[in-house]
Design a protein around this motif. Structure first.
Motif, PDB file in Angstrom:
ATOM      1  N   ALA A  64      -5.101   8.149 -11.918  1.00 31.70           N
ATOM      2  CA  ALA A  64      -5.953   8.711 -12.974  1.00 31.70           C
ATOM      3  C   ALA A  64      -6.172   7.702 -14.107  1.00 31.70           C
ATOM      4  O   ALA A  64      -7.289   7.555 -14.617  1.00 31.70           O
ATOM      5  N   VAL A  65      -5.111   6.995 -14.480  1.00 33.34           N
ATOM      6  CA  VAL A  65      -5.238   5.969 -15.525  1.00 33.34           C
ATOM      7  C   VAL A  65      -6.145   4.841 -15.047  1.00 33.34           C
ATOM      8  O   VAL A  65      -7.040   4.391 -15.771  1.00 33.34           O
ATOM      9  N   LEU A  66      -5.929   4.391 -13.821  1.00 25.13           N
ATOM     10  CA  LEU A  66      -6.752   3.310 -13.290  1.00 25.13           C
ATOM     11  C   LEU A  66      -8.222   3.706 -13.181  1.00 25.13           C
ATOM     12  O   LEU A  66      -9.109   2.886 -13.404  1.00 25.13           O
ATOM     13  N   GLU A  67      -8.491   4.959 -12.855  1.00 21.14           N
ATOM     14  CA  GLU A  67      -9.882   5.417 -12.758  1.00 21.14           C
ATOM     15  C   GLU A  67     -10.594   5.383 -14.103  1.00 21.14           C
ATOM     16  O   GLU A  67     -11.806   5.234 -14.158  1.00 21.14           O
ATOM     17  N   ARG A  68      -9.843   5.466 -15.167  1.00 20.14           N
ATOM     18  CA  ARG A  68     -10.442   5.384 -16.507  1.00 20.14           C
ATOM     19  C   ARG A  68     -10.582   3.948 -16.992  1.00 20.14           C
ATOM     20  O   ARG A  68     -11.446   3.651 -17.804  1.00 20.14           O
ATOM     21  N   LEU A  69      -9.718   3.048 -16.493  1.00 22.85           N
ATOM     22  CA  LEU A  69      -9.661   1.705 -17.060  1.00 22.85           C
ATOM     23  C   LEU A  69     -10.165   0.585 -16.149  1.00 22.85           C
ATOM     24  O   LEU A  69     -10.556  -0.462 -16.656  1.00 22.85           O
ATOM     25  N   ALA A  70     -10.121   0.782 -14.862  1.00 23.87           N
ATOM     26  CA  ALA A  70     -10.392  -0.321 -13.935  1.00 23.87           C
ATOM     27  C   ALA A  70     -11.729  -0.123 -13.230  1.00 23.87           C
ATOM     28  O   ALA A  70     -12.193   0.997 -13.035  1.00 23.87           O
ATOM     29  N   SER A  71     -12.319  -1.241 -12.827  1.00 23.43           N
ATOM     30  CA  SER A  71     -13.595  -1.167 -12.118  1.00 23.43           C
ATOM     31  C   SER A  71     -13.406  -0.828 -10.640  1.00 23.43           C
ATOM     32  O   SER A  71     -14.295  -0.271 -10.014  1.00 23.43           O
ATOM     33  N   ARG A  72     -12.250  -1.155 -10.064  1.00 19.73           N
ATOM     34  CA  ARG A  72     -11.951  -0.828  -8.665  1.00 19.73           C
ATOM     35  C   ARG A  72     -10.605  -0.111  -8.589  1.00 19.73           C
ATOM     36  O   ARG A  72      -9.634  -0.659  -8.070  1.00 19.73           O
ATOM     37  N   PRO A  73     -10.546   1.098  -9.102  1.00 22.56           N
ATOM     38  CA  PRO A  73      -9.256   1.775  -9.195  1.00 22.56           C
ATOM     39  C   PRO A  73      -8.605   2.063  -7.848  1.00 22.56           C
ATOM     40  O   PRO A  73      -7.385   1.935  -7.714  1.00 22.56           O
ATOM     41  N   GLY A  74      -9.388   2.433  -6.858  1.00 21.07           N
ATOM     42  CA  GLY A  74      -8.818   2.747  -5.550  1.00 21.07           C
ATOM     43  C   GLY A  74      -8.140   1.554  -4.908  1.00 21.07           C
ATOM     44  O   GLY A  74      -7.034   1.666  -4.358  1.00 21.07           O
ATOM     45  N   ARG A  75      -8.783   0.413  -4.998  1.00 23.63           N
ATOM     46  CA  ARG A  75      -8.212  -0.803  -4.412  1.00 23.63           C
ATOM     47  C   ARG A  75      -6.938  -1.223  -5.145  1.00 23.63           C
ATOM     48  O   ARG A  75      -5.934  -1.541  -4.521  1.00 23.63           O
TER      49      ARG A  75
ATOM     50  N   VAL B 182       1.224   9.338   3.485  1.00 21.40           N
ATOM     51  CA  VAL B 182       0.404  10.480   3.057  1.00 21.40           C
ATOM     52  C   VAL B 182      -0.229  10.202   1.694  1.00 21.40           C
ATOM     53  O   VAL B 182      -1.427  10.444   1.488  1.00 21.40           O
ATOM     54  N   LEU B 183       0.552   9.675   0.764  1.00 18.35           N
ATOM     55  CA  LEU B 183       0.027   9.413  -0.574  1.00 18.35           C
ATOM     56  C   LEU B 183      -1.012   8.308  -0.578  1.00 18.35           C
ATOM     57  O   LEU B 183      -2.066   8.433  -1.209  1.00 18.35           O
ATOM     58  N   VAL B 184      -0.738   7.210   0.110  1.00 21.22           N
ATOM     59  CA  VAL B 184      -1.686   6.093   0.123  1.00 21.22           C
ATOM     60  C   VAL B 184      -3.002   6.522   0.770  1.00 21.22           C
ATOM     61  O   VAL B 184      -4.091   6.253   0.249  1.00 21.22           O
ATOM     62  N   LEU B 185      -2.918   7.203   1.897  1.00 20.60           N
ATOM     63  CA  LEU B 185      -4.141   7.616   2.582  1.00 20.60           C
ATOM     64  C   LEU B 185      -4.850   8.757   1.858  1.00 20.60           C
ATOM     65  O   LEU B 185      -6.079   8.818   1.873  1.00 20.60           O
ATOM     66  N   GLY B 186      -4.103   9.644   1.244  1.00 23.02           N
ATOM     67  CA  GLY B 186      -4.710  10.824   0.630  1.00 23.02           C
ATOM     68  C   GLY B 186      -5.201  10.649  -0.778  1.00 23.02           C
ATOM     69  O   GLY B 186      -6.264  11.154  -1.140  1.00 23.02           O
ATOM     70  N   LEU B 187      -4.452   9.939  -1.617  1.00 25.15           N
ATOM     71  CA  LEU B 187      -4.838   9.842  -3.024  1.00 25.15           C
ATOM     72  C   LEU B 187      -5.956   8.847  -3.283  1.00 25.15           C
ATOM     73  O   LEU B 187      -6.785   9.077  -4.167  1.00 25.15           O
ATOM     74  N   ALA B 188      -5.994   7.777  -2.553  1.00 24.74           N
ATOM     75  CA  ALA B 188      -6.983   6.736  -2.850  1.00 24.74           C
ATOM     76  C   ALA B 188      -8.389   7.104  -2.422  1.00 24.74           C
ATOM     77  O   ALA B 188      -9.353   6.539  -2.904  1.00 24.74           O
ATOM     78  N   ARG B 189      -8.531   8.084  -1.550  1.00 27.05           N
ATOM     79  CA  ARG B 189      -9.866   8.485  -1.097  1.00 27.05           C
ATOM     80  C   ARG B 189     -10.625   9.187  -2.199  1.00 27.05           C
ATOM     81  O   ARG B 189     -10.079   9.945  -2.961  1.00 27.05           O
ATOM     82  N   ARG B 190     -11.903   8.931  -2.251  1.00 30.72           N
ATOM     83  CA  ARG B 190     -12.754   9.586  -3.255  1.00 30.72           C
ATOM     84  C   ARG B 190     -13.344  10.840  -2.689  1.00 30.72           C
ATOM     85  O   ARG B 190     -13.695  10.964  -1.586  1.00 30.72           O
TER      86      ARG B 190
END
Length: 128
Positions: free
Chosen positions: A69-80, A120-128
């Motif tokens: 959530a923090v990265l999605e607000r601050l970074a241009s490529r949060p998922g990566r 589970v977390l890596v595959l599930g959380l990073a998906r948009r």
């Protein structure tokens, strides 16, 4: 199946799924296979029960979600960025079982739980 859900709902389900997966490994290992799941704590050992598995996996999932959530607000490529950080944390988390497991069977089960939760977390959380 999850396409109609909002992002928060998907992430809640991912965190819950990671915990459920860890508990499934625990159930198969401890009550079913009879593996004593113990870790070294100071001068003694501690049994790893379902409560500890649930709390640890939930905390890992919630921490991962918070970081994303923090990265999605601050970074241009949060998922990566999140995926790289999550994989590094997963690898580092394996040091816990390696250094703390009381026996080879416990080491295998604890490492498997870490890997299952991480997957589970890596595959599930990073998906948009």
């Amino acid at each position: 199946m999850l396409s109609g859900m909002n992002t928060s709902t998907k992430r809640i389900l991912t965190v819950a799924g990671a915990s459920a997966a860890a508990l499934a490994v625990w159930v198969l290992a401890v009550p079913v296979a009879g593996i004593p799941l113990t870790v070294r704590m100071g001068a003694g050992t501690q049994l790893v029960g379902p409560g500890l598995v649930l709390v640890a996996s939930l905390l890992a999932g919630l921490a991962g979600w918070a970081l994303l959530a923090v990265l999605e607000r601050l970074a241009s490529r949060p998922g990566r960025i999140w995926t790289v950080v999550a994989l590094v944390v997963l690898v580092l988390s394996l040091l816990g079982p390696v250094g703390g497991a009381a026996g080879a069977a416990a080491l295998l089960v604890l490492a498997l739980m870490h890997l299952v939760v991480g997957a589970v977390l890596v595959l599930g959380l990073a998906r948009r």
